[in-house]
Motif scaffolding. Structure first.
Motif, PDB file in Angstrom:
ATOM      1  N   ASN A 265      63.740  30.036  58.169  1.00 23.24           N
ATOM      2  CA  ASN A 265      62.827  30.073  58.595  1.00 23.24           C
ATOM      3  C   ASN A 265      63.523  29.765  60.507  1.00 23.24           C
ATOM      4  O   ASN A 265      62.884  30.017  61.603  1.00 23.24           O
ATOM      5  CB  ASN A 265      61.085  29.256  59.097  1.00 23.24           C
ATOM      6  CG  ASN A 265      60.192  30.357  57.766  1.00 23.24           C
ATOM      7  OD1 ASN A 265      60.764  31.089  57.387  1.00 23.24           O
ATOM      8  ND2 ASN A 265      59.636  28.956  57.270  1.00 23.24           N
ATOM      9  N   HIS A 266      64.430  29.820  60.786  1.00 21.75           N
ATOM     10  CA  HIS A 266      65.077  29.335  61.716  1.00 21.75           C
ATOM     11  C   HIS A 266      64.693  30.858  62.359  1.00 21.75           C
ATOM     12  O   HIS A 266      65.756  32.163  62.389  1.00 21.75           O
ATOM     13  CB  HIS A 266      66.447  29.486  61.585  1.00 21.75           C
ATOM     14  CG  HIS A 266      67.335  28.534  62.673  1.00 21.75           C
ATOM     15  ND1 HIS A 266      68.138  29.504  63.752  1.00 21.75           N
ATOM     16  CD2 HIS A 266      67.527  27.467  62.520  1.00 21.75           C
ATOM     17  CE1 HIS A 266      68.929  28.892  64.487  1.00 21.75           C
ATOM     18  NE2 HIS A 266      69.097  27.628  63.401  1.00 21.75           N
ATOM     19  N   VAL A 267      64.265  30.492  63.608  1.00 18.51           N
ATOM     20  CA  VAL A 267      65.031  31.611  64.797  1.00 18.51           C
ATOM     21  C   VAL A 267      66.063  32.266  65.142  1.00 18.51           C
ATOM     22  O   VAL A 267      65.483  33.409  65.163  1.00 18.51           O
ATOM     23  CB  VAL A 267      64.068  31.144  66.106  1.00 18.51           C
ATOM     24  CG1 VAL A 267      63.757  31.918  67.303  1.00 18.51           C
ATOM     25  CG2 VAL A 267      62.954  30.299  66.024  1.00 18.51           C
TER      26      VAL A 267
ATOM     27  N   LYS B 276      69.048  32.310  63.227  1.00 18.47           N
ATOM     28  CA  LYS B 276      69.759  32.711  62.152  1.00 18.47           C
ATOM     29  C   LYS B 276      70.596  33.707  62.040  1.00 18.47           C
ATOM     30  O   LYS B 276      71.328  33.629  61.492  1.00 18.47           O
ATOM     31  CB  LYS B 276      68.390  33.292  60.686  1.00 18.47           C
ATOM     32  CG  LYS B 276      68.935  32.981  59.243  1.00 18.47           C
ATOM     33  CD  LYS B 276      67.819  33.105  58.672  1.00 18.47           C
ATOM     34  CE  LYS B 276      68.667  33.641  57.005  1.00 18.47           C
ATOM     35  NZ  LYS B 276      68.086  33.793  55.995  1.00 18.47           N
ATOM     36  N   GLU B 277      70.239  35.315  63.025  1.00 19.20           N
ATOM     37  CA  GLU B 277      70.993  35.952  62.582  1.00 19.20           C
ATOM     38  C   GLU B 277      72.107  36.100  63.131  1.00 19.20           C
ATOM     39  O   GLU B 277      73.755  35.907  63.614  1.00 19.20           O
ATOM     40  CB  GLU B 277      70.587  37.512  62.840  1.00 19.20           C
ATOM     41  CG  GLU B 277      69.604  37.874  61.798  1.00 19.20           C
ATOM     42  CD  GLU B 277      70.464  38.292  61.067  1.00 19.20           C
ATOM     43  OE1 GLU B 277      71.467  38.493  60.817  1.00 19.20           O
ATOM     44  OE2 GLU B 277      70.102  38.542  59.736  1.00 19.20           O
ATOM     45  N   GLN B 278      71.970  35.387  64.276  1.00 16.20           N
ATOM     46  CA  GLN B 278      73.006  34.547  65.381  1.00 16.20           C
ATOM     47  C   GLN B 278      73.933  33.671  64.900  1.00 16.20           C
ATOM     48  O   GLN B 278      74.612  33.394  65.507  1.00 16.20           O
ATOM     49  CB  GLN B 278      72.682  34.120  66.610  1.00 16.20           C
ATOM     50  CG  GLN B 278      71.218  35.194  68.139  1.00 16.20           C
ATOM     51  CD  GLN B 278      70.292  35.700  67.640  1.00 16.20           C
ATOM     52  OE1 GLN B 278      69.981  35.156  66.529  1.00 16.20           O
ATOM     53  NE2 GLN B 278      69.722  36.873  68.405  1.00 16.20           N
ATOM     54  N   MET B 279      72.900  32.881  64.482  1.00 14.19           N
ATOM     55  CA  MET B 279      74.176  31.674  63.808  1.00 14.19           C
ATOM     56  C   MET B 279      74.973  32.244  62.537  1.00 14.19           C
ATOM     57  O   MET B 279      76.125  31.900  63.039  1.00 14.19           O
ATOM     58  CB  MET B 279      73.272  30.442  62.636  1.00 14.19           C
ATOM     59  CG  MET B 279      72.666  29.863  63.819  1.00 14.19           C
ATOM     60  SD  MET B 279      73.656  28.618  65.488  1.00 14.19           S
ATOM     61  CE  MET B 279      74.279  27.688  64.178  1.00 14.19           C
ATOM     62  N   LYS B 280      74.049  33.311  62.000  1.00 11.00           N
ATOM     63  CA  LYS B 280      75.686  33.672  61.107  1.00 11.00           C
ATOM     64  C   LYS B 280      76.904  34.663  62.600  1.00 11.00           C
ATOM     65  O   LYS B 280      77.809  34.517  61.634  1.00 11.00           O
ATOM     66  CB  LYS B 280      74.927  35.187  60.394  1.00 11.00           C
ATOM     67  CG  LYS B 280      73.873  34.284  59.279  1.00 11.00           C
ATOM     68  CD  LYS B 280      73.388  35.619  58.549  1.00 11.00           C
ATOM     69  CE  LYS B 280      72.748  35.845  57.332  1.00 11.00           C
ATOM     70  NZ  LYS B 280      71.923  36.852  56.806  1.00 11.00           N
TER      71      LYS B 280
END
Length: 70
Positions: free
Chosen positions: A34-36, A38-42
């Motif tokens: 549920n990381h807000v 998540k896409e940016q971290m990827k």
């Protein structure tokens, strides 16, 4: 006696309690589904991998240039 410190402590306690999700106590991590961001971290991880490959290629080119110039 001033009641300001007591009110401040009560307000902070209320805010901290209200902000607690009550679920996972570990906080935000890159493995949290549920990381807000998540896409940016990827994308950051992918950018780090690309950067590593570019640096490795540059090192290999420099070694080749050094070897040929001897």
């Amino acid at each position: 006696m001033s009641r300001t410190p007591t009110l401040t402590a009560a307000l902070l306690t209320t805010l901290l309690t209200a902000c607690n999700s009550g679920g996972d106590e570990t906080g935000l991590t890159s493995t949290n589904t549920n990381h807000v961001w998540k896409e940016q971290m990827k994308m950051l991880e992918k950018a780090r991998e690309v950067e590593k490959k570019v640096l490795e290629a540059a090192e290999q080119r420099q070694r080749t240039i050094d070897r040929l110039s001897e």
